[in-house]
Design a protein around this motif. Structure first.
Motif, mmCIF file in Angstrom:
data_model
loop_
_atom_site.group_PDB
_atom_site.id
_atom_site.type_symbol
_atom_site.label_atom_id
_atom_site.label_comp_id
_atom_site.label_asym_id
_atom_site.label_seq_id
_atom_site.Cartn_x
_atom_site.Cartn_y
_atom_site.Cartn_z
ATOM 1 N N ASN A 115 0.843 -1.346 0.045
ATOM 2 C CA ASN A 115 0.087 -0.111 0.054
ATOM 3 C C ASN A 115 0.921 1.206 -0.035
ATOM 4 N N GLU A 116 1.900 1.266 1.000
ATOM 5 C CA GLU A 116 2.701 2.333 0.746
ATOM 6 C C GLU A 116 3.506 2.564 -0.443
ATOM 7 N N LEU A 117 4.042 1.449 -0.892
ATOM 8 C CA LEU A 117 4.530 1.647 -2.182
ATOM 9 C C LEU A 117 3.638 2.243 -3.121
ATOM 10 N N ALA A 118 2.446 1.842 -3.293
ATOM 11 C CA ALA A 118 1.297 2.340 -4.100
ATOM 12 C C ALA A 118 0.989 3.647 -3.990
ATOM 13 N N ALA A 119 1.322 4.271 -2.824
ATOM 14 C CA ALA A 119 0.752 5.564 -2.536
ATOM 15 C C ALA A 119 1.813 6.436 -2.816
ATOM 16 N N ASP B 23 6.486 9.322 -6.174
ATOM 17 C CA ASP B 23 7.884 9.808 -5.616
ATOM 18 C C ASP B 23 9.081 9.272 -6.486
ATOM 19 N N TYR B 24 8.761 7.867 -6.841
ATOM 20 C CA TYR B 24 9.921 6.969 -7.295
ATOM 21 C C TYR B 24 9.915 7.735 -8.857
ATOM 22 N N PHE B 25 9.072 8.008 -9.262
ATOM 23 C CA PHE B 25 9.133 8.752 -10.648
ATOM 24 C C PHE B 25 9.769 10.164 -10.752
ATOM 25 N N TRP B 26 9.727 10.791 -9.484
ATOM 26 C CA TRP B 26 10.781 12.114 -9.298
ATOM 27 C C TRP B 26 11.937 11.799 -9.043
ATOM 28 N N ILE B 27 12.184 10.830 -8.268
ATOM 29 C CA ILE B 27 13.503 10.701 -7.876
ATOM 30 C C ILE B 27 14.482 9.834 -9.408
ATOM 31 N N GLY B 28 13.639 9.322 -9.998
ATOM 32 C CA GLY B 28 14.085 8.521 -11.058
ATOM 33 C C GLY B 28 15.319 9.086 -11.807
ATOM 34 N N PRO B 29 15.235 10.375 -12.284
ATOM 35 C CA PRO B 29 16.638 10.822 -13.120
ATOM 36 C C PRO B 29 17.599 11.012 -12.308
ATOM 37 N N ALA B 30 17.441 11.223 -10.996
ATOM 38 C CA ALA B 30 18.561 11.196 -10.100
ATOM 39 C C ALA B 30 19.224 9.948 -10.015
ATOM 40 N N ALA B 31 18.082 8.856 -9.751
ATOM 41 C CA ALA B 31 18.847 7.632 -9.339
ATOM 42 C C ALA B 31 19.439 7.069 -10.524
ATOM 43 N N LEU B 32 18.898 7.590 -11.733
ATOM 44 C CA LEU B 32 19.568 6.996 -13.082
ATOM 45 C C LEU B 32 21.131 7.570 -13.220
ATOM 46 N N ALA B 33 21.031 8.854 -12.834
ATOM 47 C CA ALA B 33 22.534 9.543 -12.912
ATOM 48 C C ALA B 33 23.518 8.708 -11.962
ATOM 49 N N MET B 34 22.972 8.575 -10.601
ATOM 50 C CA MET B 34 23.784 7.965 -9.804
ATOM 51 C C MET B 34 24.178 6.523 -10.293
ATOM 52 N N ILE B 35 23.038 5.785 -10.762
ATOM 53 C CA ILE B 35 23.587 4.498 -11.195
ATOM 54 C C ILE B 35 24.549 4.542 -12.285
ATOM 55 N N ALA B 36 24.647 5.513 -13.296
ATOM 56 C CA ALA B 36 25.558 5.622 -14.512
ATOM 57 C C ALA B 36 26.714 6.143 -13.896
ATOM 58 N N LEU B 37 26.751 6.809 -12.754
ATOM 59 C CA LEU B 37 27.901 7.677 -12.382
ATOM 60 C C LEU B 37 28.716 7.156 -11.227
ATOM 61 N N VAL B 38 28.025 6.397 -10.335
ATOM 62 C CA VAL B 38 28.550 5.977 -8.823
ATOM 63 C C VAL B 38 28.510 4.368 -9.161
ATOM 64 N N VAL B 39 27.309 3.847 -9.294
ATOM 65 C CA VAL B 39 27.061 2.550 -9.023
ATOM 66 C C VAL B 39 27.901 1.624 -10.061
ATOM 67 N N THR B 40 27.571 2.140 -11.528
ATOM 68 C CA THR B 40 28.358 1.160 -12.381
ATOM 69 C C THR B 40 29.973 1.207 -12.407
#
Lengths: 344, 708
Positions: B409-413, B417-434
């Motif tokens: 339920n919490e995730l659905a609600a 939010d995940y959509f909004w942090i998506g771009p930053a998360a992608l950048a982090m994945i590309a620049l830090v995690v990978t």
């Protein structure tokens, strides 16, 4: 307990003179209140006594000995700050014990003294809390406690009640009075609140523009103000001041045909406290302007001649705005028209 | 649009693309040659693409196998063998008549020519023509002339004696080589040892050369007219305002053999898969030979390999003469390890901390340590299995958690939010995690001669069990870790105490011009740290450094102080420490100044009235209130310092003998100056990450518990 003597004390920051020749003698065990409007130099005076400011000229004696050059810790004073200045990282117990710790008093003894002071101020259940977990009134009491624990010769209070709400302030005034009686301490208390001054002080020192205007008991100040400044500063609402011209047995007020029944000669200032007048069927005529009700009494603003005069009246007040009323006088004060000094 | 496409089609059909990394005069010469070629080939065009020198080889390695490469490219001969192996270049089968044989040698792999040599570079003997009429023919003459020239701060000779590249001429004259054709290295051989002894005599014992010469110092000395002979290459003359003359190396008197420097040969290569090989070969030949060579010589100042050019300048003529006896730079994959070991020996000999014999023995031992062991491939299956189990576990955990309806339920609600942090998360994945995951993956492989071999965790076990070095050797992980910890602790102690002390002084009411002092004290922080590091490095120079000059003033006794700061661990470490303290205290000062502002003045006054003196107030009131602001700064500062590569690399460079190296600079050495042992270096990097992770977790926990 000790006496505090200020002899022709001066304090200046460069060109700016803050204290201009202050003379005050505080007797041992006396409760002295320094009162005056903001910027009058009262806090600076207190800080000079504490040793937080250097004295430009004049002499400060504590316990009969010159203290101008002594470090704060060697003056035997304790100070309560307006902000309380509690050490945020120490518990109430450690805050109160700090001065003793610095003085290398054994742990056992200092905690015993803290416990004693805490019991006096009903702080015992709060001893293990941090200042951030206390209410404003509790912090105020801790600040007091911290001062008491040191058993100083002189207590210095810098507006200690001004951060409290009015109800608590009234309560703490009584507490302070009790504490003074119990400790018999010499206290110098700074405030801008004349009610605090009147209720607490053995003697009041009224300061304005760095100069002492009057020193005396609350009654003295109220009944025999030394000048126009003291007259208006002490007493609420403030004394009415009317410029009049004396004609022997009576005097004349601008814009009023009828002479006032006050003797005098030449131009002088007539001082009338709101409580020294009453509404009557005959007397000085005037027109009611505004009525402020305070519950058991009311302040009636009456236009007399060209002047607004405030009169205290018992509720219920039987007059309305626009009514013509008459005033009778009981006590009057006379001040020199130019110097503002009291005329006897 | 159609017209444009047509134009592009016709243009690309007969366009020859050439990659190079030339700049300045060399680039201008190449452009002129290309223009001349176009004028004789009206249907064809040349597209010259200048690429930065730094990334050139990588670009060649990656672009050509994917079909994105040029037709031709120009590069030095160092990677020929590798490019043959990787199939990046085509053999050169046409005529080479007229090209100097020494160049051709450099491009021959397995008796097949793989490129067309076009120009050579090597060290020569440079001298001040206003002081020397005719250059020396033997080293005895050179030493005699230099001795006569040496007086009052003027030196006879200056060169980077401890650098293997500059030592090579003497090494060859004594009959030694860095590495044999079959990969044999003998740094402890008699010939090598004699060459070490000769270099020591030339650069130190004769007293004709300044100590610890760097490239910049040599240039400056010559520019100021303070040195007569210099050993350097054609690049040395580029920015020089004084006249300079060049001569081939003299004969070494001890052996009667000529001193032979290394030769670098620039060549033009034909890339694999070039669309029109005949045209490309035609252009390559035009660049290499006859008119093209003459242009490159006259316009670009190159020492060309085409023997028939005329009118060469004296410098170019000298370079060409030198090229005849010079020895092409070895291209064996182990050569960088040889150089590191040889540099180690030379530094020790120059410093006098080892005899030539002992230095040779130790260098040989070090080479053998650095040399890559035979790589044993490890089966991947246990690793894949472990990875699979881990992945399965993670998926299982996810499933279990997702079965919790509350979480669902919490995730659905909060799904937006995940959509909004998506771009930053992608950048982090590309620049830090990978990069992190790739870096960690590299640590499971060994890299040797262009091949990646899976070795599992063996790098880690080698490092952590100190299998290759005794634990007390500066090469061992634990020695370096201990130095790194000492480095971090001493630095932070100094940064914090100096920073806090200055902030407290700046707060005092008697300080005048507070703003100016504050700005001045923040300045060290504002200057890029590598510039600061280089300045400090030069300040610690034994002969020309400001520190020794100051010491000479305060110490009794006549004469200059020539203390070698980098000769022993303690002073070398102290030099690094001084530099990094200079860089580090402003940050702590700024943090403290900010935190001090937040402490109400009342508190200190209350303490003053309570009887506390200055130090008591600091200890019981100011410090406890500063601490919450300082702790995060200290944590941050310790991580920065732990990984402060620039200072260690630039100031002490690990001297003496790698003992002042910290983990991050040691990892760099494994990756870039010891046979490109990327896997081993990556394992170091992973271990550094692990150490810092444990440290920061522990520190956070201690802070949370108010222990710190």
């Amino acid at each position: 307990m000790a006496t505090v003597t200020l002899d022709n004390l001066h304090k200046a920051y460069g060109e700016t003179v803050v204290l201009d020749g202050v003379n005050v003698e505080v007797a041992s065990g006396e409760y002295i209140v320094l009162v005056g409007p903001s910027g009058c130099g009262k806090s600076t005076l207190l800080r000079c006594i504490a040793g937080l400011e250097t004295i430009t000229a004049g002499e400060l004696c504590i316990g009969g000995k010159r203290a101008n050059e002594r470090a704060p810790r060697d003056r035997g004073v304790a100070m309560v700050f307006q902000s309380y200045a509690l050490y945020p990282h120490m518990t109430v117990r450690d805050n109160m014990a700090f001065a003793l710790k610095v003085a290398k008093v054994s742990k056992k003894e200092r905690y015993a003294q803290v416990d004693e002071a805490a019991a006096l101020l009903e702080l015992t259940p709060l001893l293990d809390r941090l200042p951030g977990q206390l209410s404003g009134g509790q912090r105020q009491r801790v600040a007091m406690g911290r001062a008491i624990v040191r058993r100083p010769d002189v207590f210095l209070f810098d507006e200690p009640l001004s951060n409290l709400d009015p109800a608590l302030r009234g309560h703490m005034r009584v507490e302070l009075k009790r504490m003074h009686r119990r400790l018999g301490a010499t206290i110098v208390h700074v405030t801008h609140d004349q009610v605090e001054a009147l209720t607490l002080a053995d003697r009041i020192v009224v300061l304005d523009k760095g100069q002492v205007q009057q020193v005396g008991s609350p009654r003295d100040l109220f009944e025999r103000p030394a000048n126009v400044f003291v007259a208006t500063f002490i007493g609420a609402p403030a004394m009415n001041l009317l410029p009049v011209i004396g004609e022997g047995e009576t005097c004349r007020l601008e814009g009023l045909e009828q002479a006032l029944p006050v003797s005098g000669t030449g131009a002088f200032t007539l001082g009338l406290r709101p409580s020294d007048m009453f509404l009557a069927d005959s007397g000085i005529p005037g027109v009611v302007d505004v009525i402020e009700s305070l519950g058991s009494e009311a302040m009636v603003h009456v236009t007399v001649g060209a002047h607004d005069v405030v009169v205290r009246a018992e509720e219920p007040v039987q007059v309305n705005s626009g009514d013509v009323v008459h005033l009778k006088l009981s006590t009057v004060h006379r001040f020199d028209g130019t110097t503002g000094r009291r005329l006897e | 649009m159609t017209a444009l496409l047509l134009l592009l089609a016709t243009a690309s059909a007969s366009e020859v693309t050439v990659w190079h990394s030339y700049s300045g005069a060399e680039q201008a010469a190449l452009e002129q040659v290309a223009d001349d070629w176009e004028s004789t080939h009206p249907d064809d065009r040349v597209s010259l693409v200048a690429l930065p020198f730094g990334g050139f080889d990588t670009k060649v390695d990656t672009a050509i196998p994917r079909g994105n490469g040029p037709d031709l490219f120009i590069a030095a001969h160092g990677n020929v063998a590798k490019w043959v192996l990787e199939g990046v270049i085509e053999p050169w089968t046409s005529d080479t008549t007229g090209i100097a044989p020494v160049g051709l040698d450099a491009f021959t792999v397995d008796e097949q020519l793989w490129g067309l040599p076009i120009a050579t570079k090597s060290l020569v003997l440079l001298y001040d023509p206003s002081r020397i009429a005719s250059p020396p023919q033997t080293t005895d003459e050179l030493i005699a002339m230099a001795r006569a020239e040496t007086a009052d701060g003027h030196y006879g000779l200056a060169y980077q004696a401890a650098d293997p590249y500059f030592h090579a001429p003497w090494m060859h004259a004594f009959g030694a080589v860095a590495i044999d054709d079959d990969g044999t290295v003998s740094l402890d051989g008699d010939a090598q040892v004699q060459s070490f002894a000769f270099a020591r005599r030339l650069a130190v014992d004769e007293g004709i050369a300044p100590t610890q010469p760097t490239g910049e110092l040599v240039s400056r000395l010559y520019e100021d007219g303070d040195v007569t002979f210099v050993i350097s290459g054609p690049w040395f003359t580029a920015d020089l305002s004084r006249p300079v003359a060049a001569a081939p190396f003299p004969m070494v008197s001890e052996t009667g053999l000529p001193a032979r420097p290394y030769l670098t040969v620039d060549g033009i290569y034909q890339a694999k898969g070039a669309p029109s090989p005949e045209l490309a070969q035609d252009l390559a030949w035009a660049i290499a030979s006859a008119h093209g060579a003459q242009t490159r010589q006259d316009v670009g100042g190159q020492a060309v390999t085409w023997t028939a050019t005329t009118g060469a300048s004296p410098l170019v003529q000298t370079l060409r003469t030198q090229a005849e006896t010079a020895i092409p730079m070895p291209t064996h994959p182990d050569i960088s390890a040889v150089w590191e070991a040889q540099a180690y020996a030379l530094r020790r000999v120059m410093r006098g901390s080892a005899s030539p014999e002992r230095a040779g023995r130790e260098a040989q031992a070090r080479f053998e340590q650095l040399q890559q062991k035979d790589v044993v491939e490890v089966s991947r299956s246990p690793y894949i299995a472990a990875f699979g189990v881990l992945l399965l576990g993670l998926v299982g955990m996810l499933v279990v958690r997702l079965r919790n309806p509350e979480l669902r339920n919490e995730l659905a609600a909060t799904k937006w939010d995940y959509f909004w942090i998506g771009p930053a998360a992608l950048a982090m994945i590309a620049l830090v995690v990978t990069p992190f995951v790739l870096g960690a993956a590299v640590s499971l492989y060994a890299y040797q001669g262009g091949e990646w071999t899976f070795v599992g965790l063996s790098h880690f076990s080698d490092i952590l069990l100190s299998r290759d070095f005794p634990i007390t050797s500066p090469m061992s992980f634990f020695y370096t870790l201990a130095v790194t910890i000492l480095w971090t602790v001493t630095n932070l102690t100094l940064h914090v105490s100096i920073g806090v002390a200055l902030a407290l002084v700046l707060r005092e009411p008697w300080i005048r011009m507070r703003g100016m002092w504050r700005a001045l004290l923040i300045l060290p922080w504002a200057v890029p740290n590598y510039i600061t590091a280089l300045i400090w490095k030069s300040m610690f120079h034994a002969q020309y450094g400001a520190i020794n000059k100051l010491l000479a003033i305060v110490t009794p006794g006549p004469g200059p102080v020539e203390f070698d700061w980098f000769a022993q661990f303690s002073t070398s470490f102290a030099a690094n420490l001084a530099t990094n303290t200079w860089l580090g205290f402003p940050f702590m000062m700024v943090v403290t100044l900010g935190a001090l502002q937040a402490i109400p003045k009342d508190l200190e006054e209350a303490a003053e009235v309570d009887g506390a003196g200055y130090l008591t107030r600091l200890r019981h009131v100011v410090w406890p209130l500063l601490r919450p602001a300082l702790l995060p700064a200290i944590l941050l500062g310790s991580v920065w310092t732990f990984n402060m590569f620039n200072v260690v690399y630039l100031v002490s460079s690990g001297e003496p003998d790698g003992s002042t190296e910290i983990l991050i600079s040691e990892a760099y050495r494994w990756a870039f100056s010891r046979n490109n042992q990327y896997g081993y270096a990556a394992a170091y990097a992973v271990l550094i990450f692990g150490v810092l992770l444990v440290y920061s977790r522990a520190a956070n926990r201690l802070v949370g518990r108010k222990v710190l």
